[in-house]
Every structure is written in C-alpha cells, then in structure tokens.
Design a protein around this motif. Structure first.
Motif, PDB file in Angstrom:
ATOM      1  N   ARG A  47     -40.969  35.853  -5.192  1.00  0.00           N
ATOM      2  CA  ARG A  47     -42.140  36.614  -4.883  1.00  0.00           C
ATOM      3  C   ARG A  47     -42.408  37.724  -6.182  1.00  0.00           C
ATOM      4  O   ARG A  47     -43.477  38.046  -6.385  1.00  0.00           O
ATOM      5  N   LEU A  48     -41.329  38.359  -6.684  1.00  0.00           N
ATOM      6  CA  LEU A  48     -41.399  39.400  -7.701  1.00  0.00           C
ATOM      7  C   LEU A  48     -41.940  38.711  -8.958  1.00  0.00           C
ATOM      8  O   LEU A  48     -42.887  39.372  -9.542  1.00  0.00           O
ATOM      9  N   GLN A  49     -41.580  37.584  -9.139  1.00  0.00           N
ATOM     10  CA  GLN A  49     -41.941  36.884 -10.449  1.00  0.00           C
ATOM     11  C   GLN A  49     -43.429  36.093 -10.091  1.00  0.00           C
ATOM     12  O   GLN A  49     -43.805  35.494 -11.217  1.00  0.00           O
ATOM     13  N   LYS A  50     -43.716  36.199  -9.048  1.00  0.00           N
ATOM     14  CA  LYS A  50     -45.060  35.291  -8.518  1.00  0.00           C
ATOM     15  C   LYS A  50     -44.902  34.029  -9.058  1.00  0.00           C
ATOM     16  O   LYS A  50     -45.985  33.249  -9.609  1.00  0.00           O
TER      17      LYS A  50
ATOM     18  N   LYS B 118     -44.949  29.875  -8.274  1.00  0.00           N
ATOM     19  CA  LYS B 118     -45.509  29.164  -7.176  1.00  0.00           C
ATOM     20  C   LYS B 118     -44.573  27.985  -6.931  1.00  0.00           C
ATOM     21  O   LYS B 118     -44.209  27.194  -8.144  1.00  0.00           O
TER      22      LYS B 118
END
Lengths: 358, 351
Positions: B134-137, B139
């Motif tokens: 989530r933090l590093q986005k 996918k």
C-alpha cells in the motif's frame, strides 16, 4: 561397549529424583491456575531433590513450568490464584500449606532467590545498600552500622568496585551486570542454605555472564549451599550443574547427571534441544535440526505423551504415544526419563541418528 | 561471446559491494539547562567503515552498548547519521530526505528484535504484511490479499491466518510475520536486529533455517545484528566485532573464529558457555573485569585498553588503526594475537 554403560559403571548408584535425606525435596508438586478458559496445569506431578553443596539445573523452554516451580518453593505465588498440592520439604519442613508468616521467616535466611531481571526485582526508590541491610536486619538482631558494614563486605565480595561509595547508590545507577551482582549480594546476605537462580544471566552480555557464573560457583563452594539454577541455555547448566532436569509442559521428561545428559541423553526432546543449538565447540553444521511445531498450551496438554505432536519418533510403539502418558521412571543408574521408546531403540537412535548430526 | 560476458557480469554482481559505510558516525547530543545547550555527546557509533557484499551475511556482534543496533538503524536510515556516508547499490543515501528515501526502502528492509513490540496489535496480519504494498503503491498481479497469502506460506504460516491479530500468535510465529513483511517488496538487503534472541531455543533454530532458505531463494543480503556468538558463527559469512562504537575486528567467519586477532574477540569467544561437561574443568577462560565504559566519555587511545590484559603505555595514547593483518582479516590492535600461522582452538580445548 557403549557410552551409556560406561556411565553406569563409573557413577555407581545415582540418587533417584527424590532422595529422602536431601535438603530440598519436592514430591508430586502440582501447581494449577484455574482461569476462565480452563485450568492451566503449569506444574504437574514434579518430583526432585537437591542436597547441600549440589547444583541442580532445570532446563526448559518458556511455559515449561520451570519458573512456576521456583516461585512455589519460595512461596511467592499469590494466595488464592494458584492451587498448589504435593510436598515441598525444606530441611524436613513442608512449605506447602505453611502460613505466609512462617514462610517469610524462612525466606532470606534459609532460602533465597536470584531473579532474572534485576531492574524490576529491586526497588527503585531505595538505595542498593538499604535493600541489603533490610534483609539482613530482619534475620539478625544487629545495629544499622553493623548491617551496613556487612552490606559493604558483600558488595565487595561480589565484585562491585568501590563498594563503600556504591552502597548508597540507587539501582538505576548500576549497570546490568552490577545490578545482578547486587542482587546476588542481597540473596546471599543471610548465608541461605538454598539458593534458587532463575535465569540469572539471560539479560547479560556473555563476558558478564561468565563473571556471574564464576561468582555463583565460588560462592556455592564457600557457603556449601544447595543451588537450583533455572535456564533455557544448555551451555550455562553445563558449566554449573551436577544434575540436570529437563522439563516439558509442566513435567520432568529427563533427569540425570550433567555428564549423562550431555553424553547420552535419552529423551527425544533433549535431543531436539541439543540439535537446535549452534555450537562453538563443534565443526559448523550446514543445517540446524529444530524441533518442529511449538510448545503446547498448558490448558490443553496433548493426550498421551505431551511431546507427541512434536516428536519425530511418536507412534513407533503403536498408539502408546498418543494414548498413554509415559511414566517418569528410572532406566538405569538414576537416569530417569518419561518416554515410550524401548531402551534399545533409544540407544540406537542416539548413536546412529542424533549424535552424528550434532 | 555475449553470454560469456553476461555470466561474468553476473558473477561480478554477486560479489560486488552492495552496501558501503564510510567513516559512519552517530553522536547523540546531551543537552542540559534552561537553554538546552549541548554539554556532551553519546558517541554511539564513531567512525565505522565496512562493506557488505551482494549475497553475503555480515554480522555485527558486541556487548550491549557497543553501537550495533544504532548501526543497523543508520544503515536503514531510521536515524540521521552525524557524519560519514552510506552508499546503497552505488547511490549515496546518507542524507536523503524522507520522501527521497521512500523509493529506496524497497531495497533495504529491517527485521526487529522484539516480535511483540514491532507488530501493531490493532491491525490484522493481512494489514500488517500488506502495508508495504500500500505504502509503495505496488500493483500486485492478483491483488494484495493473494500476495500476502503467498508471503504467509513462504514463511511457514497458513494463508488462513490472514484475518488474525498478532496476539493470537506465539513469539516464533510473530517473528515469521515480521519476516514476511520485510520480504513483501523483495528487498536487496535485510538488516536483522537480533532476529532470534527473544525466541526459545527450538524456535530459534526454525527461524534461523527459514532465514537461510529465504536467502538462497531470493539472493538476499543480510546484515545481522546479534550478541550470541554461536548463532553468529552459524549464519554469517563475515563477522565484525564492535566495541564502544568502533569496529575492533572484521574478518570472514572461519578466520575470525579460528584465529581471532583482537584480544577482545579472544575474550568474547572464551566466555561463551560450551554445552559439554567434559570441557568444564580444563577450559582456560579469559576473565574481563568490569563493564563496558561509558560512550559519553570513551577511553583515550584504544577504547578497549581499560579492560585489556595486553594493554601497554602506547594503547592509552595512540588509537590503533583498523589494519589488514591477513588477507580479508582486519583488526585494530597494537598487539594482535594469532598473526603468525599458529592456530589455536578458540574454545580452549587444547588449553
């Protein structure tokens, strides 16, 4: 001729776990804690003894009941929360069921304890010296000045530098190793006949650990105390203990002389402990041999042998391991184990499967 | 022709310097009085120079207060260095801002000592291990949940544990959760601060084996911070011995344990209790007296001279440089041991 027979021949007859003449005798001790989720059987049917001048090492993982055992000997369980049955005989007097006032008279004078965490075991509000003086004056009718002199002597004895000025320091002014020494000084202030050390070096660095172990050994020789040392570190008991008891899930699973436990252990759990440890004195092994799984909950101790879910040899004797709790019995020369494996199987497995991998 | 150069390049990459610390310093200021003037500094880490090669395990060992944990936190840039430089994979990360550092955090992750304090008790395991994505986005191919469940399996937990909370797990299992979290973004370097010291002996071995397997599978580089010399020997390729914020000795595992040069290393090794009763009586142990001095006011010259049995006048005045005394074996001492080919048994069985 196997190693095991060697030991039998050399050591003559070893005392059984309970020697009726010993200074401390624990017989069929059970410590149960009733909780909302069920009864926690922290210690279940435990028997052992220690004589003066001897050291017993109790080894086990967290939750094996080793600390609960020591606290029940010292009478430090809160009344009402723990159900203690069995006998704890200290020089013939049964401590189980004795009034707290009478146990308090024994504590400090006849038995003393070294705790794992010296920072939380000492009172932060009182100076180190005054805590030692307090213990000494409860048991000896002496003036404050004499007790203070005694405290300084003790601090000097355990290797605190400059004890005359450090005696007025507070625990937070001491380093970890010095605090542990101060606590040993406190425990020894009335020359106790029984000394229980619960993980005395776990919080310490290895160089300080070596100092503390030397100190306990020297002081035992000097005061001829009975010492019970509780630890998870097999290296520490190998340094100090005469006899070793290995505990698992509140019970003893193996008991013998220290040499026997290290040279010819017979219980699969002890094998597992030895295989889990990387060792400096051996060639480096490629892989450690861990025990699979985790220690059981003491509310739902597994049926049959408590170790069976983690044991690689469970089930080799039909269903015995899963249905019948193995009896803790003498298998020769005072070597006690609780295991269903036959004598020949145990020796064969140790010699062919376990020892070569250590 | 081209394949040949490619394999050569890959070989070079495996042994190349991945993480380089040069003259790394961390001084924590001590402030007193109304104006909070600085009156001194805790010299927690004072001039460390070392390299970590791709694919290896470097261990930092030493007593408490020697600065090993501070070093780990400096390498992961959890704290700001006072001086020196840190280079990760060729890029200087010494004074990167938090936002500039964030993309780099995919490459360098940390395993913490306390499996109880390092997991948020109010988050589920799924949220904890999914946080890096989530933090590093990042996918993930089949969604975060699937990725987390794969990570759980990887570290030996069941995918059904996804919705549980940390308090439902034992210490060893929690440490596995922590390891799964660090692995989420496939880092290059993992700094592990005492990863097994809070665990029981039998569980310790499980986690050590797991970390070895993961290293082989993902070509991880470990910086291991530990005080247990037996565990360190088992896991490390190279070992650095620290004392009061400085490296006293750094060498590959075999030469450090078989031919320790610095007196401090010799003393540390001789103090390790050996689980063998036959050794009890004939061991020669070097007893170090006293405790580690305060890093606020470290001793002059060689920092170990106050406890060293070989110390002489020169040790009090001149600080010995960390010098290469044998190939790949550096020690900072005026009077090193084992510099000739004489080998000794560090456990003292020969003594």
């Amino acid at each position: 001729m196997t190693q095991h027979e060697d030991n039998l021949g050399g050591a003559a007859i070893r005392p059984a776990p309970v020697d009726s003449g010993a200074f401390l005798q624990v017989r069929e001790l059970r410590v149960h804690f009733p909780t909302d989720d069920g009864v926690v059987r922290s210690v279940d049917d435990l028997s052992f003894s220690v004589d003066r001048g001897k050291t017993l090492g109790i080894v086990g993982e967290s939750g094996s009941g080793k600390s609960v055992t020591s606290l029940s000997i010292m009478g430090l369980h809160k009344r009402g929360t723990a159900k203690i049955t069995g006998e704890i005989l200290l020089d013939g007097q049964n401590l189980v069921g004795m009034s707290p006032e009478r146990v308090r008279l024994l504590r400090g004078k006849r038995m003393a304890m070294i705790f794992q965490d010296p920072l939380s075991a000492m009172h932060p509000f009182y100076s180190v010296g005054s805590q030692i003086i307090e213990a000494y004056r409860i048991h000896n009718k002496v003036t404050k000045a004499v007790a203070r002199k005694h405290a300084i002597d003790l601090l000097d004895r355990v290797g605190i530098p400059n004890p005359k000025s450090r005696v007025d320091d507070y625990p937070h002014q001491f380093s970890g190793g010095m605090r542990q020494r101060a606590m040993i000084a406190m425990a020894l202030s009335c020359d106790p006949e029984l000394l229980i050390a619960d993980e005395p070096t776990t919080a310490l660095d290895v160089t300080v650990q070596a100092q503390i172990l030397d100190l306990i050994r020297d002081l035992q020789a000097e005061f001829n105390s009975a010492v019970v040392i509780i630890t998870h570190d097999l290296g520490v008991v190998a340094e100090l203990a005469d006899d070793i008891m290995v505990m698992y899930a509140g019970r003893a699973v193996e008991y013998s002389t220290a040499a026997d436990i290290f040279n010819s252990p017979q219980h699969p759990y002890t094998w597992g402990l030895l295989g889990s440890m990387p060792r400096l004195d051996r060639e480096r092994t490629e892989r450690l041999q861990p025990i699979k799984g985790t220690p059981p909950s003491l509310i739902n101790v597994p049926e049959g042998c408590p170790f069976n879910p983690r044991c690689a040899y469970a089930g080799t004797n039909g269903d015995l391991s899963f249905t019948v709790r193995p009896e803790f019995r003498d298998v020769g020369g005072g070597h006690h184990i609780a295991c269903h494996l036959g004598a020949e199987d145990r020796l064969r497995i140790w010699d062919t499967e376990i020892r070569p991998k250590l | 022709m081209s394949t040949k150069t490619e394999t050569a390049a890959a070989d070079r990459r495996l042994g190349e310097d991945l993480l380089v610390a040069t003259d790394l310093q961390k001084h924590f200021p001590i402030r007193r009085g109304l104006l909070q003037r600085q009156v001194g500094a805790v010299q927690a880490v004072d001039g460390l120079t070392f390299t970590v090669k791709r694919g290896e395990t470097l261990s930092l060992v030493g007593e408490s207060g020697c600065g090993k944990t501070t070093t780990g936190r400096l390498l992961t840039r959890l704290i700001e260095p006072t001086g020196g430089t840190i280079t990760l994979d060729g890029r200087d990360i010494t004074h990167l801002s938090a936002s500039a550092m964030r993309p780099m955090r995919r490459d360098i992750q940390m395993i913490f000592q306390d499996p109880y304090g390092s997991l948020n008790p109010r988050h589920t395991v799924g949220a904890i291990i999914g946080a890096p994505f989530r933090l590093q986005k990042v996918k993930t191919e089949h969604g975060v949940k699937r990725a987390v469940q794969e990570l759980l399996e990887l570290v030996g937990l069941s995918p059904e544990h996804y919705n549980r909370y940390p308090h439902e797990f034992s210490g060893g299992q929690r440490q596995r959760i922590g390891i799964a979290r660090t692995l989420a973004l496939r880092p290059k370097v993992i700094v592990a601060d005492e990863p097994v010291s809070a665990l029981d002996v039998s569980i310790q071995a499980q986690v050590v084996n797991l970390m070895e397997d993961l290293q082989n599978e993902f070509d991880l580089t470990y910086v291991m911070i530990a005080h247990d010399l037996s565990v360190v020997r088992h896991v490390s390729d190279r070992v650095a011995v620290m004392y009061l914020g400085k490296i006293m000795e750094i060498a590959d595992r075999t030469s450090l344990y078989e031919r320790p040069m610095h007196p401090y290393t010799v003393a540390l090794l001789s103090a390790v209790p050996i689980p063998d009763t036959n050794r009890r009586d004939n061991r020669e142990r070097i007893r170090l007296s006293g405790d580690v001095p305060s890093p606020i006011n470290p001793p002059s010259g060689c920092r170990f001279h106050t406890r060293c049995w070989k110390a002489q006048e020169v040790c009090k005045t001149t600080e010995p440089p960390l010098a290469e005394l044998a190939p790949g074996h550096q020690a900072a001492c005026h009077f090193p041991e084992n510099t000739t080919k004489l080998t000794i048994d560090p456990t003292g069985s020969a003594a």
